[in-house]
Design an enzyme around this catalytic site. Sequence first.
Site, mmCIF file in Angstrom:
data_model
loop_
_atom_site.group_PDB
_atom_site.id
_atom_site.type_symbol
_atom_site.label_atom_id
_atom_site.label_comp_id
_atom_site.label_asym_id
_atom_site.label_seq_id
_atom_site.Cartn_x
_atom_site.Cartn_y
_atom_site.Cartn_z
ATOM 1 N N LYS A 1 1.086 -1.050 -0.064
ATOM 2 C CA LYS A 1 0.017 -0.015 0.075
ATOM 3 C C LYS A 1 0.984 1.180 0.075
ATOM 4 C CE LYS A 1 -4.151 2.101 2.623
ATOM 5 N NZ LYS A 1 -4.993 1.928 1.147
HETATM 6 C C1 LIG Z 1 -6.811 -0.029 -3.808
HETATM 7 C C2 LIG Z 1 -7.267 -0.330 -2.875
HETATM 8 N N1 LIG Z 1 -7.637 -1.769 -2.683
HETATM 9 C C3 LIG Z 1 -8.408 -2.279 -1.767
HETATM 10 C C4 LIG Z 1 -8.530 -1.670 -0.564
HETATM 11 C C5 LIG Z 1 -9.189 -2.128 0.570
HETATM 12 O O1 LIG Z 1 -8.276 -2.588 1.582
HETATM 13 P P1 LIG Z 1 -8.593 -2.522 3.269
HETATM 14 O O2 LIG Z 1 -9.881 -3.407 3.233
HETATM 15 O O3 LIG Z 1 -7.639 -2.935 3.794
HETATM 16 O O4 LIG Z 1 -8.967 -1.175 3.391
HETATM 17 C C6 LIG Z 1 -7.961 -0.221 -0.307
HETATM 18 C C7 LIG Z 1 -8.044 0.460 0.822
HETATM 19 O O5 LIG Z 1 -7.115 0.332 1.565
HETATM 20 C C8 LIG Z 1 -7.302 0.339 -1.786
HETATM 21 O O6 LIG Z 1 -6.781 1.400 -1.375
#
Ligand SMILES: Cc1ncc(COP(=O)(O)O)c(C=O)c1O
Length: 312
Positions: free
Chosen positions: A158
Site C-alpha cells: 500500500k
Molecule cells: C486500492 C485499494 N484496494 C483495496 C482496498 C481495501 O483495503 P482494506 O480493506 O484493507 O481497507 C483499499 C483501501 O485501503 C485500496 O486502496
Amino acid sequence: MLTPTEKIWHNGRFIKWDDAKIHVLSHVVSYGSSVFEGIRCYETVAGPAIFRLREHVRRLVDSAKIYRIEVGFSMDQLCDAMVELVSVNNLQSCYLRPIVLRGYGDIGVHGTKCPTEVYLACWEWGKYLGEEALASGVDVCISSWNRIAPNTLPALAKAGANYMNSQLIRMEANINGYSEGIALDSAGYISEGSGENVFVVRDGKIHTPPLGSSVLPGITRDTVIQLAQGMGIPVIETLIPREMLYIADEVFFSGTAAEVTPIRSIDRIKIGIGRRGPITEKIQSEFFGIVEGKRPDQHGWLTPVPQPVVAH
Ligand SMILES: Cc1ncc(COP(=O)(O)O)c(C=O)c1O
C-alpha cells in the site's frame, strides 16, 4: 474536508497537528516513496475500538519491506502508539492514517540515504461513499484505466505511488457521473476499485479476484471472506471476466473506507434487483454488528482504546 485533532505522533512522540510538516525536497514529494494505511476506530457499546489494528500494521511493515524502507519501530510499538493516539485526541470514532515516508536529505532516486519519517494521524470521518450508499448501493463504471501491471509497481504494497493510478480511476468515474470505477488488470480481468476490493455473487456463491489480479490484499476483503465462510457461503478466488459483473446477482465493494457497499449498476447496467441483495445485506449486517460491538467479536478483531480520565 479534514477536521484537525490535537495531536499527531511523529517518530515516537506526540506533536501538534499543525507542526506535522515535511520539507518540499523530501524524497517522497518527488518520487512517491511512502507507504501508509487506512484504519477505522469504531464507537462500540463498550467504548472506542480499532478494527483489525495488528493486520493493518503488519501490512504497513510488509509494504515498507517491499520498498526496503527501514521503519525503525516494531509492530507492537506502532500498535500501542495508535491506541494512545486515539486516546490523547479523545475520539470515540475516527479514521487512522499511519504514514512511513522517505524524508529530507538526499535528492537521488535511490533514496535509502534519506531518513525515514513515521507519522500517525487520526481524525473524525464519516461514510466514504455516503450513508445512503450502504443501503441503496452505488452506480459505478469499468474504468478505461487498467490497474498497475505485475512487476511494475507492487500491488501488495500500500504505497503512495499506487494512488496516482487510483486517482485516474476515481477522477474519470466521478467526472462521468459515477461514484467509483472498477479497473481491469493488465490481462483484462476484474481487479479492484480505486480504493476497494470487489465481490461478485452468483447462484449463492461469492467470487473475488485473486491477489495475482493486481489487488491490494484488503483487510476488509479478508474480513468478508471469513464472515462468508462462517455463514457457510462459498467464496471462490478466481479470475473474473468483465461481463460476469453485468450478469451477477449482486456485486459489492469492501474496504476500510467503503466498509461493505453494494453496487446497484455497472456501466448503467442494472445489477440483480438494482439495489442491495440478500447476501450483501447478510455480510453487511454481520460486519456492522461486530464493529459496533453488538455481536460477539469471536475473531478478536477489535482493540479497545482506553478512555482518557476526565478530571472533575
Ligand atoms: C486500492 C485499494 N484496494 C483495496 C482496498 C481495501 O483495503 P482494506 O480493506 O484493507 O481497507 C483499499 C483501501 O485501503 C485500496 O486502496
